[in-house]
Design a protein around this motif. Structure first.
Motif, short mmCIF file in Angstrom:
data_model
loop_
_atom_site.label_atom_id
_atom_site.label_comp_id
_atom_site.label_asym_id
_atom_site.label_seq_id
_atom_site.Cartn_x
_atom_site.Cartn_y
_atom_site.Cartn_z
N ILE A 74 0.84 -1.21 0.00
CA ILE A 74 0.00 0.00 0.00
C ILE A 74 0.87 1.25 0.00
O ILE A 74 0.60 2.21 -0.72
CB ILE A 74 -0.98 -0.02 1.19
CG1 ILE A 74 -2.06 -1.07 0.94
CG2 ILE A 74 -1.60 1.34 1.42
CD1 ILE A 74 -2.99 -1.31 2.12
N LEU A 75 1.93 1.24 0.79
CA LEU A 75 2.82 2.40 0.81
C LEU A 75 3.53 2.58 -0.53
O LEU A 75 3.70 3.71 -1.00
CB LEU A 75 3.84 2.27 1.95
CG LEU A 75 3.26 2.38 3.35
CD1 LEU A 75 4.34 2.14 4.40
CD2 LEU A 75 2.61 3.73 3.57
N TYR A 76 3.92 1.49 -1.16
CA TYR A 76 4.55 1.60 -2.47
C TYR A 76 3.54 2.08 -3.53
O TYR A 76 3.88 2.89 -4.39
CB TYR A 76 5.19 0.28 -2.91
CG TYR A 76 5.78 0.40 -4.29
CD1 TYR A 76 6.95 1.10 -4.49
CD2 TYR A 76 5.13 -0.13 -5.41
CE1 TYR A 76 7.49 1.26 -5.76
CE2 TYR A 76 5.66 0.03 -6.67
CZ TYR A 76 6.83 0.73 -6.84
OH TYR A 76 7.34 0.89 -8.10
N LEU A 81 1.58 6.21 -7.23
CA LEU A 81 0.54 7.14 -7.69
C LEU A 81 1.05 8.58 -7.68
O LEU A 81 0.68 9.39 -8.54
CB LEU A 81 -0.71 7.01 -6.83
CG LEU A 81 -1.54 5.75 -7.06
CD1 LEU A 81 -2.68 5.66 -6.05
CD2 LEU A 81 -2.08 5.71 -8.47
N ASN A 82 1.89 8.92 -6.71
CA ASN A 82 2.49 10.26 -6.70
C ASN A 82 3.38 10.47 -7.92
O ASN A 82 3.43 11.57 -8.47
CB ASN A 82 3.29 10.47 -5.42
CG ASN A 82 2.40 10.77 -4.24
OD1 ASN A 82 1.34 11.37 -4.38
ND2 ASN A 82 2.81 10.33 -3.07
N GLU A 83 4.07 9.42 -8.35
CA GLU A 83 4.89 9.52 -9.56
C GLU A 83 4.02 9.67 -10.81
O GLU A 83 4.34 10.43 -11.71
CB GLU A 83 5.78 8.28 -9.71
CG GLU A 83 6.98 8.27 -8.82
CD GLU A 83 7.98 9.35 -9.15
OE1 GLU A 83 8.30 9.55 -10.34
OE2 GLU A 83 8.45 10.00 -8.20
N ILE A 84 2.92 8.93 -10.86
CA ILE A 84 2.04 8.98 -12.03
C ILE A 84 1.34 10.33 -12.11
O ILE A 84 1.01 10.80 -13.20
CB ILE A 84 1.03 7.81 -12.00
CG1 ILE A 84 1.78 6.49 -12.23
CG2 ILE A 84 -0.06 7.98 -13.04
CD1 ILE A 84 0.93 5.27 -12.10
N ASN A 85 1.12 10.98 -10.98
CA ASN A 85 0.51 12.31 -10.97
C ASN A 85 1.33 13.31 -11.77
O ASN A 85 0.80 14.29 -12.26
CB ASN A 85 0.35 12.83 -9.54
CG ASN A 85 -1.07 12.72 -9.06
OD1 ASN A 85 -2.00 12.58 -9.84
ND2 ASN A 85 -1.24 12.79 -7.77
N LYS A 86 2.63 13.07 -11.91
CA LYS A 86 3.51 13.97 -12.63
C LYS A 86 3.47 13.73 -14.14
O LYS A 86 4.03 14.50 -14.90
CB LYS A 86 4.94 13.81 -12.12
CG LYS A 86 5.10 14.10 -10.65
CD LYS A 86 6.48 13.75 -10.17
CE LYS A 86 6.56 13.82 -8.66
NZ LYS A 86 7.83 13.28 -8.15
#
Length: 175
Positions: A74-76, A81-86
């Protein structure tokens, strides 16, 4: 309402453990120490299924080793998802998550690992390297399945309902 726990808690007794982290088998196309399984549903599928409901919880009671795998997954996923937001397109998301999965990361016992109170460190260097290669394989497979889920309807735009959860911090932690 309690958090959702892993269905593999009973099955992790047979799995090899490094510290208290079980090396559960999962379906994979990546090279690593995890034995491929023929099960339809594995720990990676469970991480993706339970990510959305569990991302709202600040506390999580660990009931077994499989819950530790779930926490790490879940943490990964949140970090991915934070990377994909970019990015926006599927091709750039694949590249970003491949880089994220293969970059250097901390393990239980390292001072920078955020969950040293939940995980125990490996006993020696051999176990440390085995856990690192297992988590590397785990991260690669999780990234591939996450991309398939995010871009299943449109290869140009990720699913906005998944990306909305990228700002939430499960257990107030991040990798």
């Amino acid at each position: 309402m309690p958090a959702y726990h892993s269905n593999f808690v009973g099955e992790d007794a047979d799995a090899r453990k490094i510290g208290n982290f079980p090396l559960l088998s999962f379906r994979t196309n990546y090279k690593g120490p995890s034995y491929p399984t023929t099960q339809e549903y594995d720990i990676i599928d469970e991480v993706l299924d339970l990510f959305r409901p569990n991302s709202f919880f600040k506390n999580f009671e660990v009931k077994g080793g499989a819950d530790r795998s779930l926490i790490y997954g879940i943490l990964y996923t949140s970090q991915a998802l934070n990377e994909i937001n970019k990015t926006t397109s599927q091709a750039s998301a694949i590249k970003a998550l491949n880089n994220l999965a293969l970059e250097d990361f901390s393990l239980p016992g390292d001072p920078s690992f955020p969950l040293n109170n939940v995980f125990t460190s490996p006993k020696d260097r051999v176990e440390y390297n085995l856990l690192k290669s297992y988590l590397n394989q785990f991260r690669q497979e999780l990234s591939a399945r996450l991309i398939a889920k995010l871009y299943q309807n449109d290869i140009h735009n990720p699913d906005k309902f998944w990306l909305a959860l990228s700002k939430r911090k499960f257990m107030n932690k991040s990798l």
